[in-house]
Motif scaffolding. Structure first.
Motif, PDB file in Angstrom:
ATOM      1  N   UNK A 254      46.249  41.505  42.290  1.00 21.57           N
ATOM      2  CA  UNK A 254      45.069  42.505  41.899  1.00 21.57           C
ATOM      3  C   UNK A 254      45.730  43.923  41.319  1.00 21.57           C
ATOM      4  N   UNK A 255      47.042  44.047  41.838  1.00 12.37           N
ATOM      5  CA  UNK A 255      47.695  45.441  41.637  1.00 12.37           C
ATOM      6  C   UNK A 255      47.973  45.141  39.803  1.00 12.37           C
ATOM      7  N   UNK A 256      48.114  44.255  39.402  1.00  8.92           N
ATOM      8  CA  UNK A 256      48.232  43.694  37.872  1.00  8.92           C
ATOM      9  C   UNK A 256      47.024  44.234  37.083  1.00  8.92           C
ATOM     10  N   UNK A 257      45.964  44.130  38.002  1.00  6.39           N
ATOM     11  CA  UNK A 257      44.794  44.172  37.176  1.00  6.39           C
ATOM     12  C   UNK A 257      43.849  43.084  36.523  1.00  6.39           C
ATOM     13  N   UNK A 258      44.525  42.012  37.317  1.00  4.23           N
ATOM     14  CA  UNK A 258      44.163  40.695  36.860  1.00  4.23           C
ATOM     15  C   UNK A 258      42.565  40.197  37.374  1.00  4.23           C
ATOM     16  N   UNK A 259      42.188  40.762  38.410  1.00  3.07           N
ATOM     17  CA  UNK A 259      41.069  40.571  39.156  1.00  3.07           C
ATOM     18  C   UNK A 259      40.089  41.802  39.239  1.00  3.07           C
ATOM     19  N   UNK A 260      38.622  41.781  39.341  1.00  2.00           N
ATOM     20  CA  UNK A 260      37.844  42.739  39.289  1.00  2.00           C
ATOM     21  C   UNK A 260      38.121  43.805  40.461  1.00  2.00           C
ATOM     22  N   UNK A 261      38.725  43.130  41.587  1.00  2.00           N
ATOM     23  CA  UNK A 261      39.254  44.025  42.804  1.00  2.00           C
ATOM     24  C   UNK A 261      40.079  45.305  42.448  1.00  2.00           C
ATOM     25  N   UNK A 262      40.594  45.286  41.286  1.00  3.51           N
ATOM     26  CA  UNK A 262      41.513  46.183  41.213  1.00  3.51           C
ATOM     27  C   UNK A 262      40.760  47.561  41.233  1.00  3.51           C
ATOM     28  N   UNK A 263      39.413  47.698  40.627  1.00  4.30           N
ATOM     29  CA  UNK A 263      38.544  48.707  40.563  1.00  4.30           C
ATOM     30  C   UNK A 263      37.446  48.700  41.173  1.00  4.30           C
ATOM     31  N   UNK A 264      37.383  47.916  42.454  1.00  2.31           N
ATOM     32  CA  UNK A 264      36.192  47.728  43.461  1.00  2.31           C
ATOM     33  C   UNK A 264      36.382  48.502  44.727  1.00  2.31           C
ATOM     34  N   UNK A 265      35.472  49.471  45.200  1.00  2.39           N
ATOM     35  CA  UNK A 265      35.486  50.144  46.248  1.00  2.39           C
ATOM     36  C   UNK A 265      35.805  49.255  47.553  1.00  2.39           C
ATOM     37  N   UNK A 266      35.312  47.976  47.537  1.00  2.31           N
ATOM     38  CA  UNK A 266      35.296  47.492  48.563  1.00  2.31           C
ATOM     39  C   UNK A 266      36.410  46.544  49.199  1.00  2.31           C
ATOM     40  N   UNK A 267      37.530  46.538  48.122  1.00  2.00           N
ATOM     41  CA  UNK A 267      38.834  46.070  48.276  1.00  2.00           C
ATOM     42  C   UNK A 267      39.312  46.291  49.885  1.00  2.00           C
ATOM     43  N   UNK A 268      39.565  47.243  50.330  1.00  4.10           N
ATOM     44  CA  UNK A 268      39.914  47.574  51.551  1.00  4.10           C
ATOM     45  C   UNK A 268      39.329  46.601  52.693  1.00  4.10           C
ATOM     46  N   UNK A 269      37.960  46.342  52.644  1.00  2.77           N
ATOM     47  CA  UNK A 269      37.234  45.660  53.738  1.00  2.77           C
ATOM     48  C   UNK A 269      36.981  44.344  53.268  1.00  2.77           C
ATOM     49  N   UNK A 270      37.375  43.719  52.069  1.00  2.00           N
ATOM     50  CA  UNK A 270      37.184  42.320  51.690  1.00  2.00           C
ATOM     51  C   UNK A 270      38.357  41.822  51.412  1.00  2.00           C
ATOM     52  N   UNK A 271      39.420  42.411  51.149  1.00  2.00           N
ATOM     53  CA  UNK A 271      40.532  42.049  50.868  1.00  2.00           C
ATOM     54  C   UNK A 271      40.835  41.169  49.588  1.00  2.00           C
ATOM     55  N   UNK A 272      39.708  41.050  48.886  1.00  2.00           N
ATOM     56  CA  UNK A 272      39.671  40.376  47.836  1.00  2.00           C
ATOM     57  C   UNK A 272      38.784  38.845  48.139  1.00  2.00           C
ATOM     58  N   UNK A 273      38.551  38.741  49.292  1.00  2.00           N
ATOM     59  CA  UNK A 273      37.574  37.562  49.440  1.00  2.00           C
ATOM     60  C   UNK A 273      38.098  36.259  49.436  1.00  2.00           C
ATOM     61  N   UNK A 274      38.484  35.753  48.337  1.00  2.00           N
ATOM     62  CA  UNK A 274      38.854  34.509  48.256  1.00  2.00           C
ATOM     63  C   UNK A 274      39.800  34.438  47.082  1.00  2.00           C
ATOM     64  N   UNK A 275      41.203  34.426  47.380  1.00  2.00           N
ATOM     65  CA  UNK A 275      42.126  34.154  46.052  1.00  2.00           C
ATOM     66  C   UNK A 275      41.877  32.952  45.349  1.00  2.00           C
ATOM     67  N   UNK A 276      41.595  31.781  46.001  1.00  2.00           N
ATOM     68  CA  UNK A 276      41.350  30.385  45.038  1.00  2.00           C
ATOM     69  C   UNK A 276      40.353  30.612  44.120  1.00  2.00           C
ATOM     70  N   UNK A 277      39.144  31.110  44.714  1.00  2.00           N
ATOM     71  CA  UNK A 277      37.924  31.274  43.801  1.00  2.00           C
ATOM     72  C   UNK A 277      38.581  32.099  42.436  1.00  2.00           C
ATOM     73  N   UNK A 278      38.965  33.368  42.772  1.00  2.00           N
ATOM     74  CA  UNK A 278      39.289  34.290  41.696  1.00  2.00           C
ATOM     75  C   UNK A 278      40.528  33.470  40.941  1.00  2.00           C
ATOM     76  N   UNK A 279      41.404  32.805  41.308  1.00  2.00           N
ATOM     77  CA  UNK A 279      42.207  31.830  40.481  1.00  2.00           C
ATOM     78  C   UNK A 279      41.380  30.831  39.454  1.00  2.00           C
ATOM     79  N   UNK A 280      40.196  30.426  39.943  1.00  2.00           N
ATOM     80  CA  UNK A 280      39.511  29.512  39.306  1.00  2.00           C
ATOM     81  C   UNK A 280      38.416  29.796  38.689  1.00  2.00           C
ATOM     82  N   UNK A 281      38.598  31.262  38.264  1.00  2.00           N
ATOM     83  CA  UNK A 281      37.727  32.132  37.247  1.00  2.00           C
ATOM     84  C   UNK A 281      36.228  32.390  37.890  1.00  2.00           C
ATOM     85  N   UNK A 282      36.093  32.304  39.255  1.00  2.00           N
ATOM     86  CA  UNK A 282      35.176  32.833  39.873  1.00  2.00           C
ATOM     87  C   UNK A 282      35.103  33.922  40.403  1.00  2.00           C
TER      88      UNK A 282
END
Lengths: 483, 328
Positions: A428-456
């Motif tokens: 996330x810190x590297x900017x690979x996922x949309x989470x890096x600029x999402x205001x919800x990050x602190x309260x969702x934590x990114x939601x699901x690492x696996x789904x992000x890794x699978x392109x979802x």
């Protein structure tokens, strides 16, 4: 100083008593909410802080709604997440005592078999856990009994629990367990045993809407109905007075979205609003294309708000507002693990028994049988299956790594997808996922690492409807204080 | 009705009143909020808005560090203190910089204390004391004298943790002498001296109660407290009215402690004093009141007097401050 990026604010509402326009705001960095005057909100967004009362400014600073101008807020959040993860006092491990399940849910990506976790592997797991707990870093130890269907492995739970409890006591940690079950075997007797003898403090059961909606997809492997029995079991547990938190999960896609309101009404009529926490989840990919039948994220969010509003009117108190979530899931916990019935070890609860992830499973990070020295692990018998006949979800090729696009299509696939999940916050810190600029990050934590890794993009509904949630939560609090 | 019986009845009524209003939450004297308000008032005319907001950011991070530290999450506390440091790296004028740094040092000292690094904790407190002295004498922030006393209280806590009873009691007596206005040196190692008259009486009273209670905890933890208690002898003879009504409670507490330690004291003397103290101290869940109840409990134990009162006091104390519960 400036207004934080991590802010959500409701539309303006008029306070009936004072006639003044107000807004409900949430600073997601701390997940704290406040009601502020609409004019004050204007000053906050414009940065004209000298027009605001000092006490209000201080309050905004305290909840991190106002931050220093030059603060790298993402870095702060990621750093706090990393520290919370590495300094966690909870050791959370998941055990799948069996690969068996009575149900043949049509969105499930798992392949089931009669396999039970062998006594040899049970003992190996306890020893592996002993090494973790002996570090002295943990004051709490929790086991999640997952499936397939964990209650079909009750003999394993019964055998392992005393050793795990003894281990916790020996290492000065408090023991607790949770069970995620389809509910079919959750009789009153079994529930009592789980809670009174096996340390279970949390039970989650799935009901996918009304009987018709639920039985159309969460049937037995022979196509038999399950709703009535599961509902009866749930109501018995809810009314039993057992000291356990009872969660009801409802998986939603386009096919059952209309039937869920009936379930809510049914539960309200059963008068179990205070005994059950009901929540909804969109059907996601399980190494298959089940997610294609889901509502879009925005549609789901809107649909969910209607259900929550109905629930509030029917006397439920749904958890509307997210809380701070520095540890997104098992995947990021340095010692978090799941062991399946074959003794294979993963760091994600969504990947075991899923043929789409290959054989050996690409997400497997270790195996009980060989102490981690042989990455290939043992082979699973292909014929050992009790899978239902009937249509099965089509599996799709799994892409591990960032979503393919012109910029990153040349990036190599991570050699160990399971371990890639562990560095989710770094990604996330590297900017690979949309989470890096999402205001919800602190309260969702990114939601699901696996789904992000699978392109979802597994963004939670709150990302789309937080403003409405703030209003509904405010209304809920006003109703509660009026009572 | 005989005088002895009257004393017992008065004592019983006072204790009953104290026990009935005992709560499970230990009393937090309004020390922090009154200090914060006074500091804000002192800063208002001299520190600009932007700097005050930055100080608030630092205070918020510091507060989180303290919450994390008290919950045992020391690594998390370190992270929040790192954030404090980042705030302090920004350009701040002299006085705000000192104010922020002394408070951060106090929290760092607590982290060292929580880790058992007592020498480092004392070092941090020593540095913070120097900053407070600079704020008082070089920048006229006299309210920081209250923080100075809090820091000395923290030194007492470190001594208490290491069972250095004599040091705790001597320091308490020294601070009390300073608060009474009879000394211009807070403690022996203070580099600067000066009167404390600029603190409001209510704050002085609360600070005096705090340091006296710490001495009370130290005295209650040893078998023979009489030698250590001798450090307070000068306060027993001292005319309380000269020190001001705001210190009356502390002086009454010392007189009661003296009566308790005097094993020849009659029931009338000791219980009479205890009853009078509990009537005087309206905050029945204060640490000083709990220490009085502990002494009464032990006094009853010494005389092997079982009964409802002893049971009720023990029950109340078991719901009191953790420091007291450890002593039952």
């Amino acid at each position: 100083m400036r207004l934080s990026t991590y802010i959500a604010a409701s539309p303006a509402i008029v306070d009936g008593a004072s006639g003044r326009a107000k807004r409900v705001i949430m600073a997601t960095r701390t997940a704290q909410t406040r009601v502020v005057d609409d004019r004050a909100w204007d000053y906050l967004t414009q940065g004209t802080f000298d027009l605001l009362p000092l006490s209000l400014l201080y309050e905004m600073i305290d909840i991190e709604a106002v931050v220093p101008d030059d603060e790298d807020e993402l870095a702060t959040i990621i750093r706090r997440n990393s520290v919370a993860i590495s300094a966690a006092s909870l050791l959370y491990l998941v055990v799948q005592p069996t690969a068996s399940c009575q149900l043949g849910c049509d969105y499930c990506g798992q392949e089931h078999s009669a396999r039970l976790l062998s006594t040899e592997d049970q003992d190996a797991f306890v020893e592996r856990t002993r090494r973790k707990l002996r570090s002295g870093a943990y004051t709490e130890f929790e086991i999640g009994w997952f499936g397939a269907e964990p209650l079909l492995g009750l003999s394993v739970i019964r055998r392992m629990t005393p050793s795990l409890m003894d281990l916790a006591r020996e290492c000065g940690a408090r023991y607790a367990a949770k069970v995620v079950t389809n509910g079919l075997s959750l009789s009153k007797r079994v529930a009592a045993e789980l809670v009174n003898d096996l340390g279970v403090r949390f039970i989650e059961v799935t009901l996918d809407g009304s009987a018709d909606s639920h039985d159309a997809r969460r049937h037995t492997k022979r196509g038999g109905a399950t709703f009535d029995r599961i509902l009866a079991n749930v109501l018995q547990v809810a009314r039993s007075g057992l000291p356990v938190t009872l969660n009801l999960r409802c998986n939603v896609d386009r096919r059952n979205a209309d039937g869920v309101a009936d379930l809510v009404r049914l539960l309200a009529e059963a008068n179990v609003q205070d005994q059950i926490s009901l929540y909804f989840a969109p059907i996601h990919s399980w190494g298959n294309d089940a997610h294609l039948k889901s509502l879009s994220r925005a549609e789901f969010a809107a649909w969910e708000m209607e259900r929550y509003a109905e629930m509030v009117l029917l006397g439920f108190t749904p958890s509307l507002l997210p809380t701070r979530k520095p540890t997104v899931c098992l995947a990021v916990m340095p010692e978090g693990e799941l062991v399946d019935a074959y003794g294979d070890i993963y760091n994600c609860t969504e990947v075991s028994y899923v043929p789409a992830y290959g054989s050996p499973n690409v997400y497997r990070i270790d195996s009980l049988g060989n102490g981690g020295k042989n990455p290939q692990g043992r082979n699973r018998p292909v014929a050992d299956t009790d899978r239902a006949t009937g249509s099965a979800p089509r599996t799709v090729a799994v892409t591990i790594g960032p979503r393919p696009n012109a910029a990153n299509e040349k990036r190599p696939t991570h050699p160990h997808p399971g371990l890639e999940l562990r560095d989710f916050n770094g990604r996330i810190a590297e900017g690979r996922y949309d989470c890096h600029e999402c205001r919800m990050l602190p309260v969702c934590g990114g939601s699901c690492p696996k789904q992000w890794a699978e392109g979802l993009a597994p963004c939670p509904p709150a990302k789309y409807d937080i403003e409405d949630r703030l209003l509904l939560a405010y209304a809920q609090s006003r109703i509660a204080s009026a009572k | 009705m005989g005088a002895s019986t009257r004393a017992n009845l008065e004592f019983g009524a006072a204790v009953t009143a104290a026990l009935s209003s005992f709560t499970t939450e230990s009393a937090h004297p309004p020390l922090e909020s009154s200090f914060d308000d006074l500091l804000e008032n002192a800063m208002a005319p001299r520190v600009g808005l932007e700097e005050r907001l930055l100080l608030r950011c630092c205070a918020a991070a510091r507060g989180r560090a303290l919450v994390s530290a008290r919950a045992g999450r020391l690594d998390e506390a370190d992270t929040y203190l790192t954030e404090c440091g980042e705030i302090l790296d920004r350009p701040l004028s002299a006085a705000p910089q000192l104010i922020a740094r002394t408070f951060v040092l106090a929290v760092r000292a607590y982290l060292c204390y929580a880790r058992g690094e007592f020498d480092s904790a004392r070092q941090m407190v020593g540095l913070a004391l120097q900053l407070d002295e600079a704020l008082i004498w070089d920048h006229d922030f006299h309210i920081m004298d209250a923080h100075r006393i809090q820091l000395v209280h923290n030194l007492m806590r470190i001594d208490l943790k290491q069972s250095l009873t004599d040091s705790v009691v001597r320091t308490s007596a020294s601070v009390l002498r300073y608060l009474e206005g009879r000394s211009d040196a807070l403690i022996r190692t203070t580099s600067r001296r000066g009167p404390v008259t600029k603190l409001p009486p209510s704050l002085i009273a609360a600070l005096a109660a705090q340091v006296t209670a710490e001495a009370g905890l130290a005295l209650s933890a040893v078998k023979d407290a009489r030698p250590a208690f001798a450090a307070f002898d000068e306060h027993l003879g001292h005319d309380a009215s000269l020190a001001g009504q705001h210190l009356l409670l502390v002086h009454e507490w010392l007189r009661l402690k003296d009566a308790y330690l005097d094993r020849s004291a009659t029931a009338r003397d000791f219980l009479g004093e205890a009853g009078r103290y509990l009537e005087l101290d309206q905050n029945h869940a204060s640490l000083l009141a709990q220490l009085v109840l502990l002494d009464v409990f032990r006094w009853l134990d010494r005389r092997q007097l079982e009964g409802h009162l002893r049971t009720a006091i023990k029950d109340a104390l078991s719901r009191g401050s953790p420091s007291i519960r450890r002593l039952i």
